[in-house]
Design a protein around this motif. Structure first.
Motif, PDB file in Angstrom:
ATOM      1  N   VAL A  66       0.858  -1.177   0.000  1.00 56.69           N
ATOM      2  CA  VAL A  66       0.000   0.000   0.000  1.00 56.69           C
ATOM      3  C   VAL A  66       0.891   1.223   0.000  1.00 56.69           C
ATOM      4  N   PHE A  67       0.420   2.313  -0.609  1.00 59.66           N
ATOM      5  CA  PHE A  67       1.131   3.581  -0.553  1.00 59.66           C
ATOM      6  C   PHE A  67       0.284   4.592   0.201  1.00 59.66           C
ATOM      7  N   VAL A  68       0.947   5.334   1.109  1.00 64.11           N
ATOM      8  CA  VAL A  68       0.250   6.301   1.945  1.00 64.11           C
ATOM      9  C   VAL A  68       0.888   7.679   1.769  1.00 64.11           C
ATOM     10  N   ARG A  69       0.229   8.679   2.363  1.00 65.87           N
ATOM     11  CA  ARG A  69       0.684  10.070   2.198  1.00 65.87           C
ATOM     12  C   ARG A  69       0.317  10.855   3.447  1.00 65.87           C
ATOM     13  N   GLU A  70       1.022  11.940   3.709  1.00 64.61           N
ATOM     14  CA  GLU A  70       0.670  12.804   4.828  1.00 64.61           C
ATOM     15  C   GLU A  70      -0.819  13.143   4.701  1.00 64.61           C
ATOM     16  N   PRO A  71      -1.624  12.831   5.721  1.00 64.43           N
ATOM     17  CA  PRO A  71      -3.085  12.884   5.578  1.00 64.43           C
ATOM     18  C   PRO A  71      -3.654  14.220   5.113  1.00 64.43           C
ATOM     19  N   PHE A  72      -3.135  15.334   5.621  1.00 63.94           N
ATOM     20  CA  PHE A  72      -3.724  16.622   5.239  1.00 63.94           C
ATOM     21  C   PHE A  72      -3.234  17.094   3.871  1.00 63.94           C
ATOM     22  N   GLU A  73      -2.027  16.694   3.464  1.00 66.36           N
ATOM     23  CA  GLU A  73      -1.618  16.974   2.083  1.00 66.36           C
ATOM     24  C   GLU A  73      -2.514  16.207   1.116  1.00 66.36           C
ATOM     25  N   ARG A  74      -2.810  14.959   1.454  1.00 67.33           N
ATOM     26  CA  ARG A  74      -3.713  14.160   0.617  1.00 67.33           C
ATOM     27  C   ARG A  74      -5.101  14.788   0.579  1.00 67.33           C
ATOM     28  N   LEU A  75      -5.585  15.276   1.720  1.00 64.43           N
ATOM     29  CA  LEU A  75      -6.916  15.870   1.790  1.00 64.43           C
ATOM     30  C   LEU A  75      -7.000  17.145   0.959  1.00 64.43           C
ATOM     31  N   VAL A  76      -5.989  18.006   1.070  1.00 62.14           N
ATOM     32  CA  VAL A  76      -5.972  19.242   0.283  1.00 62.14           C
ATOM     33  C   VAL A  76      -5.861  18.914  -1.201  1.00 62.14           C
ATOM     34  N   SER A  77      -5.064  17.895  -1.529  1.00 54.98           N
ATOM     35  CA  SER A  77      -4.945  17.469  -2.927  1.00 54.98           C
ATOM     36  C   SER A  77      -6.301  17.020  -3.470  1.00 54.98           C
ATOM     37  N   ALA A  78      -7.057  16.283  -2.666  1.00 49.87           N
ATOM     38  CA  ALA A  78      -8.389  15.829  -3.084  1.00 49.87           C
ATOM     39  C   ALA A  78      -9.316  17.018  -3.285  1.00 49.87           C
ATOM     40  N   GLU A 136     -13.001  25.737   3.544  1.00 43.16           N
ATOM     41  CA  GLU A 136     -13.632  25.832   4.858  1.00 43.16           C
ATOM     42  C   GLU A 136     -14.968  25.082   4.869  1.00 43.16           C
ATOM     43  N   GLU A 137     -15.758  25.243   3.834  1.00 39.85           N
ATOM     44  CA  GLU A 137     -17.042  24.530   3.737  1.00 39.85           C
ATOM     45  C   GLU A 137     -16.819  23.023   3.619  1.00 39.85           C
ATOM     46  N   PHE A 138     -15.780  22.644   2.894  1.00 40.18           N
ATOM     47  CA  PHE A 138     -15.437  21.225   2.759  1.00 40.18           C
ATOM     48  C   PHE A 138     -15.102  20.620   4.121  1.00 40.18           C
ATOM     49  N   VAL A 139     -14.346  21.351   4.938  1.00 42.60           N
ATOM     50  CA  VAL A 139     -14.000  20.878   6.284  1.00 42.60           C
ATOM     51  C   VAL A 139     -15.261  20.744   7.134  1.00 42.60           C
ATOM     52  N   TYR A 140     -16.157  21.729   7.073  1.00 42.70           N
ATOM     53  CA  TYR A 140     -17.412  21.642   7.827  1.00 42.70           C
ATOM     54  C   TYR A 140     -18.171  20.375   7.454  1.00 42.70           C
ATOM     55  N   ALA A 181      -0.669  24.195   4.273  1.00 42.34           N
ATOM     56  CA  ALA A 181      -0.715  25.149   5.384  1.00 42.34           C
ATOM     57  C   ALA A 181      -1.552  26.370   5.029  1.00 42.34           C
ATOM     58  N   LYS A 182      -1.447  26.841   3.786  1.00 43.29           N
ATOM     59  CA  LYS A 182      -2.212  28.017   3.365  1.00 43.29           C
ATOM     60  C   LYS A 182      -3.714  27.734   3.371  1.00 43.29           C
ATOM     61  N   PHE A 183      -4.084  26.517   3.029  1.00 44.34           N
ATOM     62  CA  PHE A 183      -5.506  26.174   3.030  1.00 44.34           C
ATOM     63  C   PHE A 183      -6.085  26.154   4.447  1.00 44.34           C
ATOM     64  N   PHE A 184      -5.223  25.920   5.438  1.00 40.64           N
ATOM     65  CA  PHE A 184      -5.686  25.853   6.815  1.00 40.64           C
ATOM     66  C   PHE A 184      -5.684  27.218   7.510  1.00 40.64           C
ATOM     67  N   ASP A 185      -5.229  28.266   6.817  1.00 36.04           N
ATOM     68  CA  ASP A 185      -5.183  29.599   7.418  1.00 36.04           C
ATOM     69  C   ASP A 185      -6.551  30.060   7.922  1.00 36.04           C
ATOM     70  N   ASN A 186      -7.592  29.734   7.171  1.00 36.84           N
ATOM     71  CA  ASN A 186      -8.936  30.216   7.517  1.00 36.84           C
ATOM     72  C   ASN A 186      -9.749  29.210   8.324  1.00 36.84           C
ATOM     73  N   ILE A 187      -9.126  28.109   8.726  1.00 37.02           N
ATOM     74  CA  ILE A 187      -9.827  27.104   9.527  1.00 37.02           C
ATOM     75  C   ILE A 187      -9.565  27.391  11.004  1.00 37.02           C
ATOM     76  N   SER A 188     -10.610  27.562  11.772  1.00 35.53           N
ATOM     77  CA  SER A 188     -10.452  27.903  13.187  1.00 35.53           C
ATOM     78  C   SER A 188      -9.810  26.734  13.939  1.00 35.53           C
ATOM     79  N   PRO A 189      -9.134  27.020  15.065  1.00 32.48           N
ATOM     80  CA  PRO A 189      -8.546  25.944  15.868  1.00 32.48           C
ATOM     81  C   PRO A 189      -9.567  24.884  16.266  1.00 32.48           C
ATOM     82  N   PHE A 190     -10.799  25.285  16.513  1.00 28.98           N
ATOM     83  CA  PHE A 190     -11.843  24.331  16.891  1.00 28.98           C
ATOM     84  C   PHE A 190     -12.050  23.292  15.785  1.00 28.98           C
TER      85      PHE A 190
END
Length: 340
Positions: free
Chosen positions: A171-183, A226-230, A304-313
């Motif tokens: 299996v091949f894996v990737r840093e989870p949030f890089e994969r998520l932003v890529s998706a 941000e909407e995608f994260v919600y 990291a830039k995509f997470f700028d507008n995501i609140s800590p919560f």
């Protein structure tokens, strides 16, 4: 004489149209003629499967790549022991991501956004009986056509059991949030992905945008990250249906605590890990893994830039959702997250 290492084996027991995979340890026995001298040799011996070659190489003086891959395997097993308390039943649907190459005795669990298109292309060359010769000559959409490659879920219970026991599983894996932003970038910011916009974008906008415009509700083509994260952290999302495979967690797609993967490749070391697998399979002369384009790749700085507008919560809620993938595959908590 070198003591044989402990391996893993799976049994399958039919339960109606489903089967149970039971995990247990068994010593791998070898005849005297199969025992290894102290020589460090990576050649694939005649008649030996990739799994047998890997087991032999584990007994020898290891290269840096072999040592790294063995370390990943051991860490994965330890993390599974620590964090998995309950075994569960696996049905055919759980094995549909495992692609079978009977000729080279390989099982590959594909994970979207982790070079799976190129690995599918490579396997089409290896299993295509001469129909395909160059991976990059195969159109990307053709690599994903159902039926071009066989899934483990298509086999009988006995055949599944045999392949899980004797084939090299990787299996091949990737840093989870890089994969998520890529998706997100691929599925929601590209104009040609109208099917995703209609299927998911309209739902996300309807549920998570205040006063959405009629055009956005109809087309679903301007979903923000941000909407995608919600949408991902909303409990209603997973109550309605499973995650799409492009943002589903690797541990849910490939079940690494139930299926023992012999090689855990990483996107970050894609070229060297892919070469190693093809060499184990004795296929390095048949096909080369395609080089990837770095110009469009989603990097950690980009994520990291995509997470700028995501609140800590919401950062914390999202991290908790993907926490097992971080743990199982030894990825550090991204420095840009504000989890405290």
């Amino acid at each position: 004489m070198i003591k044989p290492k402990v391996g893993r084996m799976f049994l399958a027991t039919c339960v109606g149209s489903f089967f149970i995979l039971i995990l247990y340890f068994q010593n791998i026995s070898r005849s005297a003629s199969e025992q290894i001298s102290g020589r460090n040799s990576f050649s694939v011996k005649s008649g030996r499967s990739p799994l047998q070659t890997l087991q032999e190489n584990d007994q020898l003086e290891q290269s840096a790549v072999q040592a790294t891959l063995q370390g990943r395997r051991e860490l994965l097993e330890e993390t599974c022991r620590t964090h998995t308390r309950k075994r569960r039943v696996l049905g055919p649907e759980d094995l549909r991501h495992l692609i079978v190459d009977d000729k080279h005795k390989l099982l590959y669990c594909y994970v979207p956004k982790v070079a799976c298109t190129n690995w599918k292309r490579v396997l089409m060359v290896l299993t295509g009986d001469g129909r395909y010769r160059e991976p990059l000559a195969i159109p990307a959409n053709e690599a994903h056509v159902v039926g071009n490659l066989r899934s483990l879920s298509e086999y009988s219970t006995a055949e599944i059991n045999k392949r899980l026991r004797t084939y090299l599983k990787f299996v091949f894996v990737r840093e989870p949030f890089e994969r998520l932003v890529s998706a997100y970038r691929n599925k929601f910011t590209r104009s040609y992905n109208t099917a995703f916009h209609k299927r998911y974008g309209t739902k996300i906008i309807r549920r998570h945008r205040v006063d959405p415009q009629a055009d956005a509700l109809e087309k679903g083509n301007d979903v923000s990250f941000e909407e995608f994260v919600y949408y991902l952290v909303d409990p209603q999302t997973q109550r309605e249906e499973p995650f799409n495979e492009h943002w589903e967690r690797v541990h849910s797609l490939c079940h690494p605590c139930l299926i023992h993967y012999d090689v855990v490749g990483k996107y970050e070391t894609l070229a060297q890990d892919s070469r190693y697998i093809l060499k184990l399979a004795g296929a390095e002369g048949e096909v080369k893994f395609p080089a990837t384009s770095k110009s469009t790749r989603t990097t950690g700085d980009m994520a990291a830039k995509f997470f700028d507008n995501i609140s800590p919560f919401y950062q914390k809620k999202l991290f908790n959702l993907y926490r097992m993938d971080f743990l199982l595959f030894n990825y550090s908590v991204p420095a840009y997250l504000k989890l405290r």
